[in-house]
Scaffold this motif. Sequence first.
Motif, mmCIF file in Angstrom:
data_model
loop_
_atom_site.group_PDB
_atom_site.id
_atom_site.type_symbol
_atom_site.label_atom_id
_atom_site.label_comp_id
_atom_site.label_asym_id
_atom_site.label_seq_id
_atom_site.Cartn_x
_atom_site.Cartn_y
_atom_site.Cartn_z
ATOM 1 N N ALA A 185 0.858 -1.179 0.000
ATOM 2 C CA ALA A 185 0.000 0.000 0.000
ATOM 3 C C ALA A 185 0.896 1.231 0.000
ATOM 4 O O ALA A 185 1.885 1.286 0.716
ATOM 5 N N GLY A 186 0.547 2.215 -0.805
ATOM 6 C CA GLY A 186 1.410 3.387 -0.915
ATOM 7 C C GLY A 186 2.279 3.302 -2.153
ATOM 8 O O GLY A 186 2.956 4.258 -2.514
ATOM 9 N N GLY A 187 2.291 2.129 -2.790
ATOM 10 C CA GLY A 187 2.925 1.998 -4.094
ATOM 11 C C GLY A 187 4.376 1.564 -4.070
ATOM 12 O O GLY A 187 4.945 1.252 -5.107
ATOM 13 N N GLU A 188 4.989 1.513 -2.885
ATOM 14 C CA GLU A 188 6.400 1.120 -2.838
ATOM 15 C C GLU A 188 6.544 -0.369 -3.187
ATOM 16 O O GLU A 188 5.761 -1.201 -2.753
ATOM 17 N N SER A 189 7.560 -0.663 -3.999
ATOM 18 C CA SER A 189 7.833 -2.058 -4.316
ATOM 19 C C SER A 189 9.180 -2.416 -3.720
ATOM 20 O O SER A 189 10.159 -1.710 -3.938
ATOM 21 N N PHE A 190 9.206 -3.518 -2.974
ATOM 22 C CA PHE A 190 10.443 -3.881 -2.298
ATOM 23 C C PHE A 190 11.402 -4.692 -3.175
ATOM 24 O O PHE A 190 12.522 -4.934 -2.790
ATOM 25 N N ARG A 191 10.918 -5.138 -4.340
ATOM 26 C CA ARG A 191 11.827 -5.784 -5.297
ATOM 27 C C ARG A 191 11.484 -5.267 -6.690
ATOM 28 O O ARG A 191 10.978 -5.984 -7.534
ATOM 29 N N SER A 192 11.771 -3.989 -6.892
ATOM 30 C CA SER A 192 11.343 -3.357 -8.140
ATOM 31 C C SER A 192 12.242 -3.739 -9.320
ATOM 32 O O SER A 192 11.810 -3.701 -10.458
ATOM 33 N N GLN A 193 13.477 -4.114 -9.047
ATOM 34 C CA GLN A 193 14.408 -4.461 -10.130
ATOM 35 C C GLN A 193 14.326 -5.950 -10.450
ATOM 36 O O GLN A 193 14.171 -6.775 -9.547
ATOM 37 N N ARG A 194 14.502 -6.260 -11.725
ATOM 38 C CA ARG A 194 14.452 -7.679 -12.117
ATOM 39 C C ARG A 194 15.554 -8.475 -11.416
ATOM 40 O O ARG A 194 15.372 -9.623 -11.052
#
Lengths: 344, 280
Positions: free
Chosen positions: A283-292
């Motif tokens: 929630a809030g849009g943060e991604s904890f593994r945004s990189q491939r």
Amino acid sequence: MQNAILRKSHLNDFISKLAAMEKVMAPVAKDPTHFAFEEVKSAKEISLRYIPTILPPKKYFMPQHETLLEYDTREGQKMRAVAEVEKIVLFGVHTCDLAGVQCLNIVFSDRPKDLNYLIRKNKIAIIGIECNEYCDEHASCALMGNHIPKGGYDMFFTDLGDYFFIHVNTQLGEELLDKTGVYEEATIEHMNALEDLRNKKKEIFKNEVDVDKNMIPELFKKGFDSPVWDDLGERCISCGNCTNVCPTCYCFDVYDDPDLGAKTGKRIRVWDSCQNEPFAKVAGGESFRSQRKDRKRHRFNRKFRYPVERYGKFFCTGCGRCTRVCMAKINLKDTIKSLAKEYK
Amino acid sequence: MEKMSINRSAYKIKEAKILSVRRLTDSEKLFDIALQNGESLDYEPGQFAEVSIFGVGEAPISICSSPTKRGSFELCVRAVGDGRFTNAMHKLEAGDDVGIRGPFGVGFPVQLFEGNDLMLVAGGLGIAPLRSLINYVIDNRRDFGKVNILLGCKTPLNMLFGDEIENWQKRIDINFSCTVDRGAPDWKGNVGLITSLIPGVDLDPENTFAVVVGPPVMYKFVIRELTGKNIPDHRILVSLERHMKCGLGKCGHCQIHNIYCCQDGPVFFYDRIKDLKGAI
């Protein structure tokens, strides 16, 4: 009875009789290099020599799409928790896939238990089959120790020329074999032949990666910031093929599927993949593994490090499927070798 | 394919009813909810529940009331732009049905806190889970030493639980301070990041547990300040934000290295997660 033999000339009888009593699923050739577990009625349909099927037997234990709840909100809030089960016999399961099911058993039996999985599992009889030689160059079953049977079956077949040696491992296995009635008691010669085969296999199946298996978790720990992951991250296209075909990947998503009218519907569980970018979004849009590369590293660690810390067990079975289906040609054995080169 | 009913399914919901809905800010509402069977939810401060709206789905929401509140429990929900579930939740009214699974996870170790001073630091919506602990501490005030509460939010308009905060400010047994990133014409309080409040707090690091709850970006900076005050890592607790789909340690969405946030957390001792890259 623990050991029996089945003449190859009787295999068709065995399968037909089994299929007359139960729904039998076995490896079937889709084309010369692709195989799938499908329902069979006779032995002719079965590919006894096959490279690992496109999807592992996990599809029967944890279906791609499964109803968890049915709800009705027309008068208040009514719902029923359900498990979708089907009684089947899985025939011809390789040892790598037996190991895969054993991994899933651990996860879904871990508290809090997942009854949907556990109820379904109890309806599935498993007949394994031994690989006398490698299926192809992508397998790393000897590294993972899964080229020989380590339980997880009701019956286990080994091809010993003109007959199959059958190890009967459970009461259910014995009952099924008895019902087909087409077997003979194994003698000491049959046992010796099995032992000879297993000895021969020691010459064929060798650790494919030249890394001490016990050192692998440490290798992944030390190599957490390795350039190996940069390379994989650049190549990976996040298609998720590797997770779909993996016999031990069990991540899922849950969503509601309303009927027309939207008052009634189902809550569904589907396979999900940690290789998809939104998977670790919060929630809030943060991604904890945004990189491939983060996602690729996470998946490898989930096979070779984290489950060893949590369950004392590797969650790679060495089946080689992830390598076979990778659209970017990411190779599991090469990845381990690259890490080993850096950190051994 | 046979369909069997499973009464003990971990996916089965407890039927619940919304008793009241209170708007807190433009984007947050507070829901007071009771289970239909009359039982209490039996949760600990810091735990969360999976909340269901049939047809829309399920989402993990922190329980923001203290278990000392009997009969019902509260959830504070922020409706976010593309949040299908949270927007649907905001359309619900008193008398509407929701489903509840849980409570899940490890909450704040309140028994361990007893006899110690507390330093409670909340940023933004982080006040919601922390409120479960604050109200618990207030209701059991004599069990704890000095209680410091620091709150930070974007603007005075974003401040949640304003009426309760006024009470906390008035109490002589609580040291409360708050700050906003951007002030407003009638704002007479602090302006600045939450980290700016920490140096001024008088605390005994050997006897203090610090608890930090806020947006992901906040942790690193707040923890640096707390460490600067000599609070050891094993006396700092954080509650981590992840999307827990199942709550059962299976679905994988909330996994941080080898940890499942839904079962092993969401509350963690900082020393357990500080070396896990991507945890905070």
